[in-house]
Design a protein around this motif. Structure first.
Motif, mmCIF file in Angstrom:
data_model
loop_
_atom_site.group_PDB
_atom_site.id
_atom_site.type_symbol
_atom_site.label_atom_id
_atom_site.label_comp_id
_atom_site.label_asym_id
_atom_site.label_seq_id
_atom_site.Cartn_x
_atom_site.Cartn_y
_atom_site.Cartn_z
ATOM 1 N N ILE A 263 7.425 -2.619 10.379
ATOM 2 C CA ILE A 263 8.638 -1.926 10.827
ATOM 3 C C ILE A 263 9.821 -2.891 10.823
ATOM 4 O O ILE A 263 10.923 -2.558 10.350
ATOM 5 C CB ILE A 263 8.414 -1.337 12.233
ATOM 6 N N THR A 264 9.596 -4.096 11.326
ATOM 7 C CA THR A 264 10.679 -5.084 11.351
ATOM 8 C C THR A 264 11.147 -5.435 9.938
ATOM 9 O O THR A 264 12.361 -5.533 9.660
ATOM 10 C CB THR A 264 10.206 -6.339 12.083
ATOM 11 N N ALA A 265 10.162 -5.615 9.017
ATOM 12 C CA ALA A 265 10.528 -5.958 7.639
ATOM 13 C C ALA A 265 11.294 -4.824 6.968
ATOM 14 O O ALA A 265 12.293 -5.062 6.256
ATOM 15 C CB ALA A 265 9.269 -6.292 6.843
ATOM 16 N N GLU A 266 10.846 -3.568 7.180
ATOM 17 C CA GLU A 266 11.543 -2.439 6.580
ATOM 18 C C GLU A 266 12.975 -2.336 7.093
ATOM 19 O O GLU A 266 13.916 -2.076 6.338
ATOM 20 C CB GLU A 266 10.766 -1.144 6.874
ATOM 21 N N ASP A 289 5.083 5.869 8.828
ATOM 22 C CA ASP A 289 3.679 5.528 8.631
ATOM 23 C C ASP A 289 3.262 4.370 9.535
ATOM 24 O O ASP A 289 2.175 4.383 10.120
ATOM 25 C CB ASP A 289 3.441 5.166 7.164
ATOM 26 N N ALA A 290 4.120 3.335 9.644
ATOM 27 C CA ALA A 290 3.792 2.210 10.522
ATOM 28 C C ALA A 290 3.718 2.651 11.978
ATOM 29 O O ALA A 290 2.838 2.217 12.732
ATOM 30 C CB ALA A 290 4.828 1.100 10.363
ATOM 31 N N ALA A 291 4.629 3.530 12.396
ATOM 32 C CA ALA A 291 4.594 4.026 13.780
ATOM 33 C C ALA A 291 3.329 4.840 14.027
ATOM 34 O O ALA A 291 2.712 4.749 15.099
ATOM 35 C CB ALA A 291 5.838 4.869 14.062
ATOM 36 N N GLN A 292 2.925 5.644 13.006
ATOM 37 C CA GLN A 292 1.707 6.427 13.159
ATOM 38 C C GLN A 292 0.483 5.518 13.257
ATOM 39 O O GLN A 292 -0.443 5.781 14.030
ATOM 40 C CB GLN A 292 1.555 7.387 11.979
ATOM 41 N N ARG A 293 0.490 4.411 12.481
ATOM 42 C CA ARG A 293 -0.614 3.456 12.572
ATOM 43 C C ARG A 293 -0.670 2.822 13.961
ATOM 44 O O ARG A 293 -1.760 2.630 14.523
ATOM 45 C CB ARG A 293 -0.447 2.368 11.506
ATOM 46 N N LEU A 325 -5.845 3.009 3.509
ATOM 47 C CA LEU A 325 -5.711 1.616 3.939
ATOM 48 C C LEU A 325 -5.104 0.749 2.845
ATOM 49 O O LEU A 325 -4.265 -0.116 3.117
ATOM 50 C CB LEU A 325 -7.072 1.074 4.355
ATOM 51 N N THR A 326 -5.511 0.971 1.596
ATOM 52 C CA THR A 326 -4.943 0.165 0.514
ATOM 53 C C THR A 326 -3.485 0.530 0.272
ATOM 54 O O THR A 326 -2.676 -0.334 -0.082
ATOM 55 C CB THR A 326 -5.753 0.370 -0.772
ATOM 56 N N ALA A 327 -3.151 1.803 0.475
ATOM 57 C CA ALA A 327 -1.752 2.206 0.293
ATOM 58 C C ALA A 327 -0.851 1.632 1.358
ATOM 59 O O ALA A 327 0.343 1.434 1.138
ATOM 60 C CB ALA A 327 -1.661 3.736 0.283
ATOM 61 N N ALA A 328 -1.419 1.357 2.528
ATOM 62 C CA ALA A 328 -0.617 0.798 3.622
ATOM 63 C C ALA A 328 -0.486 -0.704 3.541
ATOM 64 O O ALA A 328 0.124 -1.325 4.416
ATOM 65 C CB ALA A 328 -1.246 1.183 4.958
#
Length: 457
Positions: A263-266, A289-293, A325-328
């Motif tokens: 999230i920080t990098a995005e 997606d990161a927040a959902q993870r 997982l690979t997509a993330a």
């Protein structure tokens, strides 16, 4: 009615046990005292009756029933035998004591007793202080009718005095016994409870987390030894709960680090320069997606803690989870990830749990791999599902193999890679919670390989 006894009821166990012992001893002493005095008075009365009958037998030998009328023979001890003695021939009074006139109350009581013409005794007097016994005198023959009756009297005052003395002595003895019982019970209970006070002081001084001292280290009576073992077990469970809480906090911190870093990098990348609408949508999708993870991580770990490491069973297709997982994986990663998994392969755990087991292993592989990571899942002949995560990195040092799954341990903390050493222990603990496991393949070369075994659907 119950408030007054409760106010007097002791607050300490020592006082309560002493009071119960005193009440029990009091009841026993009352029963014993009553029985003793009843038996003693009965025995004294029998002694008095035996003396009266003996005197009556002696007097009966002086009565001559062979003549008509009946007459009393004189003897040498006549004065002694005639003391408190009445002799009747039918209703006629032949002799009476000098101290008892013929028309007196005592003589009338003797006449009533003689009128029955048999052996019997009675107590007379205003306070029951005189005892009278009658003895019939008959001619020779088994069925001869009595022609005279001898009535003897005895003063019961000495016997009553002896009975009263024994009563007072038994009451005094009972009082001494009760006082001694109370004092000895308090001393014995106090001595018996001394280890309990010692254990209480020890528990006050000890820390459930920092102290390694336990009650079982000291020799105690069996009952207190069992109590100490129970308390030791309770302290161990408290320490385990506190350690689990600390571990949960560390695992949350470790697992949330990667999505938070994304999230920080995005956000940093999005703020460096203006972006098109399509790029903005892509960034928003990455943030969502990161927040959902992060939410999935929190839910999985908290459910695991709440259910005592027992995950909710389910059925999950393996391939979609591995592809997710690979997509993330980080977009700037130069490591190629290959997924090999049958389309129909399913596993008997929830999708979120499968993701939380494989995710730390995949993160480690991406972190240390040089160029390639392999994710391979297959059905094992024993019915379980095996997921292998292999990379071509430096691998795990042989000297570190025994510490690989210990929380907070890293082979080389100064290798320039982030991490707190909690991912592998978390993956193994979650896998074991559903009957699976996570193992390191020490024979795999080059790089490192980890094998996840899970129950099939």
């Amino acid at each position: 009615m119950t408030a007054f006894p409760r106010a007097l009821w002791p607050r300490t166990l020592r006082g309560r046990l002493s009071l119960v012992a005193l009440a029990t001893a009091t009841l026993v002493m009352v029963v014993l005292t009553v029985l003793f005095n009843v038996v003693a008075r009965t025995h004294l009365q029998r002694q008095a009756d035996d003396e009266l009958r003996t005197r009556a037998e002696a007097v009966a030998t002086t009565v001559d029933t062979g003549h008509d009328p009946v007459r009393v023979r004189e003897t040498a001890d006549d004065a002694l035998l005639d003391t408190n003695v009445w002799i009747y021939a039918g209703p006629h009074l032949l002799e009476h004591p000098a101290s008892a006139p013929p028309d007196g109350a005592l003589t009338e009581a003797a006449a009533r007793l003689a009128a029955h013409s048999d052996r019997r005794c009675a107590t007379v007097g205003s306070n029951g202080s005189l005892r009278l016994c009658s003895r019939p005198v008959a001619d020779l023959g088994p069925h001869a009718a009595p022609r005279a009756v001898v009535v003897t009297a005895l003063d019961l005052s000495p016997y009553r005095a002896s009975a009263d003395t024994m009563l007072l002595a038994s009451l005094a003895l009972g009082t001494v016994v009760l006082a001694s019982t109370y004092v000895l019970t308090r001393l014995a209970v106090g001595r018996a409870l001394h280890p309990v006070r010692t254990m209480t002081d020890q528990a006050t001084r000890w820390s459930a987390v920092a102290s390694d001292e336990r009650f079982g280290a000291t020799e105690r009576p069996d009952e207190l030894a069992r109590l100490g073992a129970s308390l030791d077990g309770l302290l161990d469970r408290i320490r385990a709960v506190l350690r689990h809480e600390q571990q949960l906090t560390a695992e949350l911190s470790h697992e949330l680090r990667n999505p938070l870093a994304r999230i920080t990098a995005e956000l940093d990348w999005w703020q460096t320069r203006p972006r098109s609408a399509e790029e903005t949508r892509t960034t928003h999708a990455g943030l969502a997606d990161a927040a959902q993870r992060m939410r999935t991580i929190c839910d999985t770990l908290l459910d695991d803690a709440r259910d005592s490491a027992r995950a909710v069973p389910g059925t999950t297709a393996v391939l979609p989870v591995l592809r997710h997982l690979t997509a993330a994986a980080p977009a700037d990663s130069t490591v190629a990830v290959t997924v090999s998994c049958p389309q129909t392969l399913t596993v008997g755990v929830a999708a979120t749990l499968l993701e939380r087991i494989v995710s730390p292993l995949l993160d480690n592989a991406l972190r240390y791999s040089r160029s390639h990571v392999l994710l391979q899942a297959e059905q094992h002949p024993d019915g379980s599902v095996h997921v292998e995560i292999a990379d071509d990195g430096p691998g795990v040092p042989h000297s570190f193999g025994d510490q690989l799954f210990q929380p907070g341990r890293r082979a080389d903390p100064c290798d320039g890679h982030g991490g707190a050493g909690l991912g592998l222990p978390l993956a193994r603990r979650l896998a074991r919670s559903v009957g699976g496991d996570v193992c390191h393949d020490a024979l795999h070369e080059p790089g490192a390989a980890f094998l996840v075994s899970l129950p099939s659907a």
